[in-house]
Design an enzyme around this catalytic site. Sequence first.
Site, PDB file in Angstrom:
ATOM      1  N   ARG A   1       0.854  -1.184   0.000  1.00 29.53           N
ATOM      2  CA  ARG A   1       0.000   0.000   0.000  1.00 29.53           C
ATOM      3  C   ARG A   1       0.889   1.233   0.000  1.00 29.53           C
ATOM      4  O   ARG A   1       1.903   1.283   0.719  1.00 29.53           O
ATOM      5  CB  ARG A   1      -0.888   0.027   1.253  1.00 29.53           C
ATOM      6  CG  ARG A   1      -2.093  -0.890   1.166  1.00 29.53           C
ATOM      7  CD  ARG A   1      -3.088  -0.407   0.097  1.00 29.53           C
ATOM      8  NE  ARG A   1      -4.234  -1.272  -0.075  1.00 29.53           N
ATOM      9  CZ  ARG A   1      -4.311  -2.295  -0.927  1.00 29.53           C
ATOM     10  NH1 ARG A   1      -3.274  -2.598  -1.707  1.00 29.53           N
ATOM     11  NH2 ARG A   1      -5.419  -2.997  -1.034  1.00 29.53           N
TER      12      ARG A   1
ATOM     13  N   GLU B   1      -4.471   7.332  -5.215  1.00 33.29           N
ATOM     14  CA  GLU B   1      -4.486   6.646  -6.512  1.00 33.29           C
ATOM     15  C   GLU B   1      -5.651   7.154  -7.353  1.00 33.29           C
ATOM     16  O   GLU B   1      -6.775   7.210  -6.847  1.00 33.29           O
ATOM     17  CB  GLU B   1      -4.581   5.129  -6.310  1.00 33.29           C
ATOM     18  CG  GLU B   1      -3.338   4.586  -5.624  1.00 33.29           C
ATOM     19  CD  GLU B   1      -3.325   3.075  -5.431  1.00 33.29           C
ATOM     20  OE1 GLU B   1      -4.333   2.409  -5.793  1.00 33.29           O
ATOM     21  OE2 GLU B   1      -2.329   2.550  -4.944  1.00 33.29           O
TER      22      GLU B   1
ATOM     23  N   HIS C   1      -1.220   0.104  -9.856  1.00 30.31           N
ATOM     24  CA  HIS C   1      -1.860  -0.860  -8.955  1.00 30.31           C
ATOM     25  C   HIS C   1      -2.294  -2.119  -9.723  1.00 30.31           C
ATOM     26  O   HIS C   1      -3.482  -2.476  -9.770  1.00 30.31           O
ATOM     27  CB  HIS C   1      -3.058  -0.225  -8.239  1.00 30.31           C
ATOM     28  CG  HIS C   1      -3.414  -0.920  -6.953  1.00 30.31           C
ATOM     29  ND1 HIS C   1      -3.930  -0.275  -5.869  1.00 30.31           N
ATOM     30  CD2 HIS C   1      -3.329  -2.224  -6.579  1.00 30.31           C
ATOM     31  CE1 HIS C   1      -4.165  -1.133  -4.885  1.00 30.31           C
ATOM     32  NE2 HIS C   1      -3.805  -2.342  -5.310  1.00 30.31           N
TER      33      HIS C   1
HETATM   34  N1  LIG Z   1      -0.644  -4.394  -5.318  1.00 30.60           N
HETATM   35  C1  LIG Z   1      -1.633  -5.229  -5.290  1.00 30.60           C
HETATM   36  O1  LIG Z   1      -2.417  -5.306  -6.206  1.00 30.60           O
HETATM   37  C2  LIG Z   1      -1.808  -6.124  -4.115  1.00 30.60           C
HETATM   38  C3  LIG Z   1      -2.299  -7.417  -4.285  1.00 30.60           C
HETATM   39  C4  LIG Z   1      -2.460  -8.223  -3.147  1.00 30.60           C
HETATM   40  C5  LIG Z   1      -2.137  -7.726  -1.892  1.00 30.60           C
HETATM   41  N2  LIG Z   1      -1.724  -6.453  -1.793  1.00 30.60           N
HETATM   42  C6  LIG Z   1      -1.369  -5.905  -0.489  1.00 30.60           C
HETATM   43  O2  LIG Z   1      -0.253  -6.613  -0.004  1.00 30.60           O
HETATM   44  C7  LIG Z   1      -0.261  -6.619   1.407  1.00 30.60           C
HETATM   45  C8  LIG Z   1      -0.046  -8.034   1.917  1.00 30.60           C
HETATM   46  O3  LIG Z   1      -1.089  -8.866   1.479  1.00 30.60           O
HETATM   47  P1  LIG Z   1      -1.160 -10.370   2.019  1.00 30.60           P
HETATM   48  O4  LIG Z   1      -2.249 -11.019   1.280  1.00 30.60           O
HETATM   49  O5  LIG Z   1       0.190 -10.974   2.025  1.00 30.60           O
HETATM   50  O6  LIG Z   1      -1.614 -10.087   3.511  1.00 30.60           O
HETATM   51  P2  LIG Z   1      -1.299 -10.998   4.774  1.00 30.60           P
HETATM   52  O7  LIG Z   1      -2.241 -10.566   5.817  1.00 30.60           O
HETATM   53  O8  LIG Z   1      -1.266 -12.435   4.394  1.00 30.60           O
HETATM   54  O9  LIG Z   1       0.169 -10.581   5.185  1.00 30.60           O
HETATM   55  C9  LIG Z   1       0.490  -9.377   5.801  1.00 30.60           C
HETATM   56  C10 LIG Z   1       1.592  -9.655   6.790  1.00 30.60           C
HETATM   57  O10 LIG Z   1       2.045  -8.408   7.297  1.00 30.60           O
HETATM   58  C11 LIG Z   1       2.365  -8.617   8.647  1.00 30.60           C
HETATM   59  N3  LIG Z   1       2.416  -7.374   9.376  1.00 30.60           N
HETATM   60  C12 LIG Z   1       1.417  -6.717  10.014  1.00 30.60           C
HETATM   61  N4  LIG Z   1       1.897  -5.624  10.602  1.00 30.60           N
HETATM   62  C13 LIG Z   1       3.225  -5.591  10.339  1.00 30.60           C
HETATM   63  C14 LIG Z   1       4.257  -4.702  10.685  1.00 30.60           C
HETATM   64  N5  LIG Z   1       4.028  -3.630  11.431  1.00 30.60           N
HETATM   65  N6  LIG Z   1       5.501  -4.972  10.235  1.00 30.60           N
HETATM   66  C15 LIG Z   1       5.741  -6.063   9.486  1.00 30.60           C
HETATM   67  N7  LIG Z   1       4.802  -6.949   9.135  1.00 30.60           N
HETATM   68  C16 LIG Z   1       3.553  -6.702   9.550  1.00 30.60           C
HETATM   69  C17 LIG Z   1       1.305  -9.562   9.142  1.00 30.60           C
HETATM   70  O11 LIG Z   1       1.734 -10.248  10.307  1.00 30.60           O
HETATM   71  C18 LIG Z   1       1.152 -10.496   7.970  1.00 30.60           C
HETATM   72  O12 LIG Z   1       1.972 -11.642   8.117  1.00 30.60           O
HETATM   73  C19 LIG Z   1      -1.585  -5.999   1.801  1.00 30.60           C
HETATM   74  O13 LIG Z   1      -1.382  -4.641   2.072  1.00 30.60           O
HETATM   75  C20 LIG Z   1      -2.425  -6.123   0.565  1.00 30.60           C
HETATM   76  O14 LIG Z   1      -3.426  -5.162   0.515  1.00 30.60           O
HETATM   77  C21 LIG Z   1      -1.532  -5.652  -2.851  1.00 30.60           C
HETATM   78  O1  LIG Z   2      -5.441  -5.584  -1.733  1.00 35.64           O
HETATM   79  C1  LIG Z   2      -5.539  -6.125  -2.824  1.00 35.64           C
HETATM   80  O2  LIG Z   2      -6.143  -7.216  -2.973  1.00 35.64           O
HETATM   81  C2  LIG Z   2      -4.861  -5.534  -3.989  1.00 35.64           C
HETATM   82  O3  LIG Z   2      -4.386  -4.287  -3.694  1.00 35.64           O
HETATM   83  C3  LIG Z   2      -5.654  -5.576  -5.240  1.00 35.64           C
HETATM   84  O4  LIG Z   2      -6.489  -4.476  -5.373  1.00 35.64           O
HETATM   85  P1  LIG Z   2      -7.457  -4.412  -6.627  1.00 35.64           P
HETATM   86  O5  LIG Z   2      -8.539  -5.380  -6.365  1.00 35.64           O
HETATM   87  O6  LIG Z   2      -7.959  -3.030  -6.683  1.00 35.64           O
HETATM   88  O7  LIG Z   2      -6.655  -4.792  -7.815  1.00 35.64           O
END
Ligand SMILES: NC(=O)c1ccc[n+]([C@@H]2O[C@H](COP(=O)([O-])OP(=O)(O)OC[C@H]3O[C@@H](n4cnc5c(N)ncnc54)[C@H](O)[C@@H]3O)[C@@H](O)[C@H]2O)c1
Ligand SMILES: O=C(O)[C@H](O)COP(=O)(O)O
Length: 595
Positions: free
Chosen positions: A284, A313, A331
């Site tokens: 994020r 965004e 994104h």
């Molecule tokens: N760019 C995209 O399109 C996209 C796609 C999927 C996920 N994401 C983002 O990626 C991130 C991770 O997703 P995920 O599915 O792995 O989530 P998840 O919940 O499986 O993993 C997140 C991890 O972060 C850890 N965490 C929490 N606070 C923390 C801190 N202060 N320091 C370090 N670690 C910490 C948690 O313990 C957890 O293990 C989320 O922010 C999600 O929104 C983005």
């Molecule tokens: O948190 C998520 O799952 C990702 O950031 C994906 O976001 P999106 O659904 O807008 O692609």
Amino acid sequence: MAASASSAINLSIKPSHTSLSWQTHLSSTSALAVSPLSGHRQYPRFVIYAVGDKPTVLVAEKLGEAGVNLLKEFADVDCSYNLTPEELCNKISLCDALIVRSGTKVSREVFESSGGRLKVVGRAGVGIDNVDLAAATEHGCLVVNAPTANTVAAAEHGIALLTAMARNVAQADASVKAGKWLRNKYVGVSLVGKTLAVMGFGKVGSEVARRAKGLGMHVIAHDPYAPADRARAIGVELVSFDKAISSADFISLHMPLTPATNKVLNDETFSKMKKGVRIVNVARGGVIDEDALVRALDAGIVAQAALDVFTVEPPKDSKLVQHENVTATPHLGASTMEAQEGVAIEIAEAVVGALNGELAATAVNAPMVPAEVLSELKPFVALAEKLGRLAVQLVAGGSGVKSVKVTYGSARGPDDLDTRLLRAMITKGLIEPISSSFVNLVNADFTAKQRGLRIAEQRSLLNGSPESPLEFIQVQISSVESKFASALSDSGEIRVEGRVKDGIPHLTKVGSFEVDVSLEGSIILCRQVDQPGMIGKVGSILSEGNVNVSFMSVGRVAPRKHAVMAIGVDDQPSKEILKRIGDIPAVEEFVYLKI
Ligand SMILES: NC(=O)c1ccc[n+]([C@@H]2O[C@H](COP(=O)([O-])OP(=O)(O)OC[C@H]3O[C@@H](n4cnc5c(N)ncnc54)[C@H](O)[C@@H]3O)[C@@H](O)[C@H]2O)c1
Ligand SMILES: O=C(O)[C@H](O)COP(=O)(O)O
């Protein structure tokens, strides 16, 4: 009034089962049901549709076709994209569910504008930072997400950005397209043997780590909540935040945006990094202080950054995006064909399940109660709500209910009984008959707090078999007057107690009197002088009023003293019939209660 232990005499038992079918289209008193068709978990139902009616689901951002089709089998689906906040607020009062991705702010105004109709928000993805969870909870709206289907896509995008950044792919591509051939300018750096710090070792972080190891990188991770054995299994060392950022050549961010992670990369933390560090962010935008990153890039502390996510965004006039050492994507982490189909199906199933009253496994703002726990608690859930309903109806008008004590009689140790669901249902039973509030598992604790209702729970540890989760539930309301004085305990609280018998909730104690009446339909509680003929007299008045008696039980202190008669009735007695019962000379007090 006599108030010692009493014995119960059962006169007739005619149990009648109320079926808890998963297709029941709802009653105002909720019921926990485990679907006989699917075995799905269901939780106290909160959506009321007339049979034949379909709920309306608003899909506010592009969702994979398979998910939309799945929704259409169950609901009227309105796919309206690019709504302004005002348009969303206007539409929402006509919707039972809303599905969004990361591009829609589901603000407090959205919940307020829904007029109570919005019951589920489905986030087709992981991050729920665009949904006001507190407002959702306050409005009793369940929030579900699709946490697994885009994990690999996000990890692959992270690796794509890592490798593209190291080899200047985006910049070199743009220069070739501009007619240049800059072989010396775009000399990259190698990944093999370099240290990658994965910040946030969850689903995406661990998949990135696995892939980076395959590229020959030395991977360390920082995550205060990650299990060490998961890291060990992948060959990753979990380290402190400072160690991670100070020893890394590359840093990849994979934590959620929370108050603790907001701007966690800032001037101070950049200053602790190795000069020339490279940063990838597919988590994020808000976890980086973007102005500080521009300063760190200009100072050469950060050699390059590859960013998929931004604080705002799309980013507007962003110095960061324009920086020559920054690679940016809009994104796209979750944007693969496969991930979008997967996410769409995952969220459609979760939303349909929630609209059907199932406890979604991906609920974000409701307690997760495992299926086995739900199934064994099922009859006690109904008992809990009914005791709450009964207890509050015994309160004399005008006395406010502020303090409730719940005692769970159980042979199980304190860690083996999850009472959140029971507490929620007692709260529902206590609040709904005296207010217009609608209470469910999501908002029960909030609603109680808001009304100044304190519910203290305690355990009475019994010697029996721990096979059954509970023996009895006792609900006591203190500091109130009762319209049925016999419901008061020695210490002056309204007290009702119940048990489950053959799967049916029973009222087994009122005040200090033991009774035994099934908690179905309605109940007449009647205190009289214990003397022959009383049961016959009351029974014949009810039969003259065409009121069918389902159960009758008498609890008494001692022969020929006071007795409390509990009469279960299928039909509502008229005022005239109730008056005739009250006019029987031996009847000292009575009350009619709807369950
Ligand atoms: N760019 C995209 O399109 C996209 C796609 C999927 C996920 N994401 C983002 O990626 C991130 C991770 O997703 P995920 O599915 O792995 O989530 P998840 O919940 O499986 O993993 C997140 C991890 O972060 C850890 N965490 C929490 N606070 C923390 C801190 N202060 N320091 C370090 N670690 C910490 C948690 O313990 C957890 O293990 C989320 O922010 C999600 O929104 C983005
Ligand atoms: O948190 C998520 O799952 C990702 O950031 C994906 O976001 P999106 O659904 O807008 O692609």
